[in-house]
Design an enzyme around this catalytic site. Structure first.
Site, PDB file in Angstrom:
ATOM      1  N   PHE A 145       0.889  -1.159   0.000  1.00  7.92           N
ATOM      2  CA  PHE A 145       0.000   0.000   0.000  1.00  7.92           C
ATOM      3  C   PHE A 145       0.932   1.216   0.000  1.00  7.92           C
ATOM      4  CE2 PHE A 145      -2.653   3.258   1.932  1.00  7.92           C
ATOM      5  CZ  PHE A 145      -3.827   3.092   1.206  1.00  7.92           C
ATOM      6  N   ASP A 214       3.397  -4.697   8.565  1.00 11.51           N
ATOM      7  CA  ASP A 214       2.173  -3.905   8.476  1.00 11.51           C
ATOM      8  C   ASP A 214       1.014  -4.894   8.508  1.00 11.51           C
ATOM      9  OD1 ASP A 214      -0.127  -2.591   7.552  1.00 11.51           O
ATOM     10  OD2 ASP A 214       1.017  -1.164   6.353  1.00 11.51           O
ATOM     11  N   TYR A 239      -9.321   0.512  11.740  1.00 14.45           N
ATOM     12  CA  TYR A 239     -10.628   0.842  11.137  1.00 14.45           C
ATOM     13  C   TYR A 239     -11.111  -0.192  10.136  1.00 14.45           C
ATOM     14  CZ  TYR A 239      -7.147   3.129   8.120  1.00 14.45           C
ATOM     15  OH  TYR A 239      -6.035   3.398   7.355  1.00 14.45           O
ATOM     16  N   LYS A 240     -10.329  -1.243   9.918  1.00 18.94           N
ATOM     17  CA  LYS A 240     -10.771  -2.285   8.980  1.00 18.94           C
ATOM     18  C   LYS A 240     -11.434  -3.423   9.755  1.00 18.94           C
ATOM     19  CE  LYS A 240      -6.844  -1.283   5.918  1.00 18.94           C
ATOM     20  NZ  LYS A 240      -7.460  -0.436   4.917  1.00 18.94           N
ATOM     21  N   ARG A 388     -12.461  -5.613  -5.381  1.00 21.29           N
ATOM     22  CA  ARG A 388     -12.083  -6.174  -4.083  1.00 21.29           C
ATOM     23  C   ARG A 388     -13.326  -6.462  -3.257  1.00 21.29           C
ATOM     24  NH1 ARG A 388      -7.870  -3.149  -0.285  1.00 21.29           N
ATOM     25  NH2 ARG A 388      -9.755  -1.950   0.019  1.00 21.29           N
TER      26      ARG A 388
END
Ligand SMILES: Cc1ncc(COP(=O)(O)O)c(C=O)c1O
Ligand SMILES: Nc1ccccc1C(=O)C[C@H](N)C(=O)O
Length: 415
Positions: A145, A214, A239-240, A388
């Site tokens: 990312f 990560d 937040y995921k 996705r």
């Protein structure tokens, strides 16, 4: 990166209804199915929890209490009486069992990007302490990312290192006496590929470098085993799959025996041994507190703390088992519903290499996703051609997977 897998129709051609029946049976037998009631959802299919997790039902009232009573009535007293000051470590201890860390090793605060910076610079400093200035290279996951790459370049410039992009599985071959730190993603954000954290960590450390992981796409989705596998440093967002809310603070893990050596490049007053001593000299605090910078973002942090209540009585192992069953079933439904050749899966078929999402390469993916969302199936589009679909087992069921594949087939018929 994985070779795209051509999805072909299974030998036994199944119609929509046998799969829908199977989905109903799987949902009925799913021990995690009742957890969906712990979230605020609608009749749609939400497959974007790998970008922003859904709202846990207990959060609004908790946040209202934090704002109205803790802030509105108690005001400054809340730093002590409402536990504001210690919330970064307390919340870290709530995340710890989900990523296999002992209490006292995780601090919550700042964004993932900021924590990548702290962890990478600290890793380079430790590598230099061990091996001298010749450790001047940072290996970075080439498919990362982007923020991790941007930060790594700046961390490298500040420490006199160079960055070398590598595919994670090629990192072992790229290690040398020059390697200071290796920044890797546990799960690739685009393809959903899960990398081999135990073996890569061991290889990096055997070469005298430090592994920085990560965990954005694995924390809350699958067991990580940070302590067990001797990971030096790790960061992740909340937040995921941890459902902490938009912009909820990230976390930083430092291995127990490295905490004393963790030399933060952002030594703000919150990381001081005596923050209220207001001393001009800096003395780092002990333990996870050392990873703090400035004043914690209390509203977001306490929303996250409330969100973590949904894990009461839930093991991350059970979540992983359901995640694999869900993504297997979704791939099966896609193969059955979608005409052969229209999409190819970028997500590995092997369970050991799969995170909690399915990425499908598809022509006109941006427009296809727009139409899916219009029909209530929310995933996301990642350029140039990837659809996705994130599967959060706490609130996604098998009927959702079947419906998403069926609606995808309907949308593709329009092209
Ligand atoms: C792997 C990974 N790292 C980092 C981030 C983002 O970092 P930040 O929390 O700083 O926005 C994301 C997604 O936003 C991500 O998927
Ligand atoms: N933080 C965000 C804010 C706004 C929109 C998306 C994000 C994401 O998290 C994207 C995610 N990291 C991804 O894997 O694509």
């Amino acid at each position: 990166m994985s070779e795209p897998t051509e999805l072909t129709e299974p030998a036994e051609v199944s119609g929509a209804s046998p799969l829908a029946d199977r989905a109903a049976e799987l949902d009925a037998a799913d021990p995690l199915a009742p957890l969906r009631d712990r979230f605020v959802l609608d009749d749609g299919v939400y497959l974007d929890g790998n970008s922003l997790g859904a709202l846990p039902a207990g959060v609004p009232d908790r946040v209202a209490d934090v704002v109205r009573r803790q802030w509105g009535e108690l005001r400054i007293r809340s730093w002590g009486e409402s536990g504001w000051w210690t919330a970064p470590e307390r919340t870290g201890d709530r995340i710890a069992p989900l990523v296999g860390a002992a209490p006292g090793r995780i601090v919550v605060g700042d964004s993932t990007s900021v924590n990548v910076f702290k962890a990478l610079v600290a890793a380079v400093r430790m590598a230099r302490e061990d091996g001298g200035a010749s450790r001047d290279e940072i290996l970075v996951d080439a498919a990362t990312f982007p923020t991790d790459g941007y930060i790594a370049h700046s961390a490298a410039r500040l420490t006199g290192c160079t960055v070398r992009p590598v595919a994670p599985h090629e990192a072992p071959a790229a290690l040398s006496a020059r390697t200071a730190a290796v920044l890797l993603n546990h799960v690739d954000y685009r393809t959903g590929r899960l990398h081999d954290l135990p073996s890569l960590t061991a290889t990096v450390h055997a070469a005298g470098a430090y592994a920085v992981w990560d965990l954005c796409h694995s924390a809350g989705a699958l067991p990580v085993g940070l302590d067990e596998h001797g990971v030096a440093l790790a960061v992740g967002c909340t937040y995921k799959f941890l459902n902490g809310g938009p912009g909820s603070p990230a976390f930083l893990y430092v291995r127990g025996d490295l905490q004393e050596r963790f030399d933060s490049p952002l030594p703000g007053w919150n990381s001081h041994a005596e923050p209220f001593g207001m001393r001009p000299d800096y003395e780092p605090a002990k333990g996870a507190v050392r990873g703090r910078v400035g004043t914690p973002d209390i509203l977001s942090l306490l929303a996250l703390e409330a969100a973590l209540d949904v894990w009461e009585g839930v093991s991350v192992e059970a979540v992983r088992a359901k995640s694999l069953a869900l993504t297997d079933f979704f791939l099966e439904c896609v193969a059955a519903h979608v005409p052969a050749g229209r999409v190819t899966s970028l997500t590995p078929a092997a369970h050991a290499e799969r995170g909690s999402q399915v990425a499908l390469r598809c022509a006109d993916a941006g427009e296809v996703m727009r139409r899916l969302i219009e029909r209530g199936v929310v995933g996301d589009f990642r350029p140039p051609d990837v659809l996705r679909f994130g599967f959060t087992p706490l609130y996604v069921g098998f009927a959702d997977a079947e419906r998403a594949a069926r609606v995808l087939a309907e949308v593709l018929e329009e092209f």
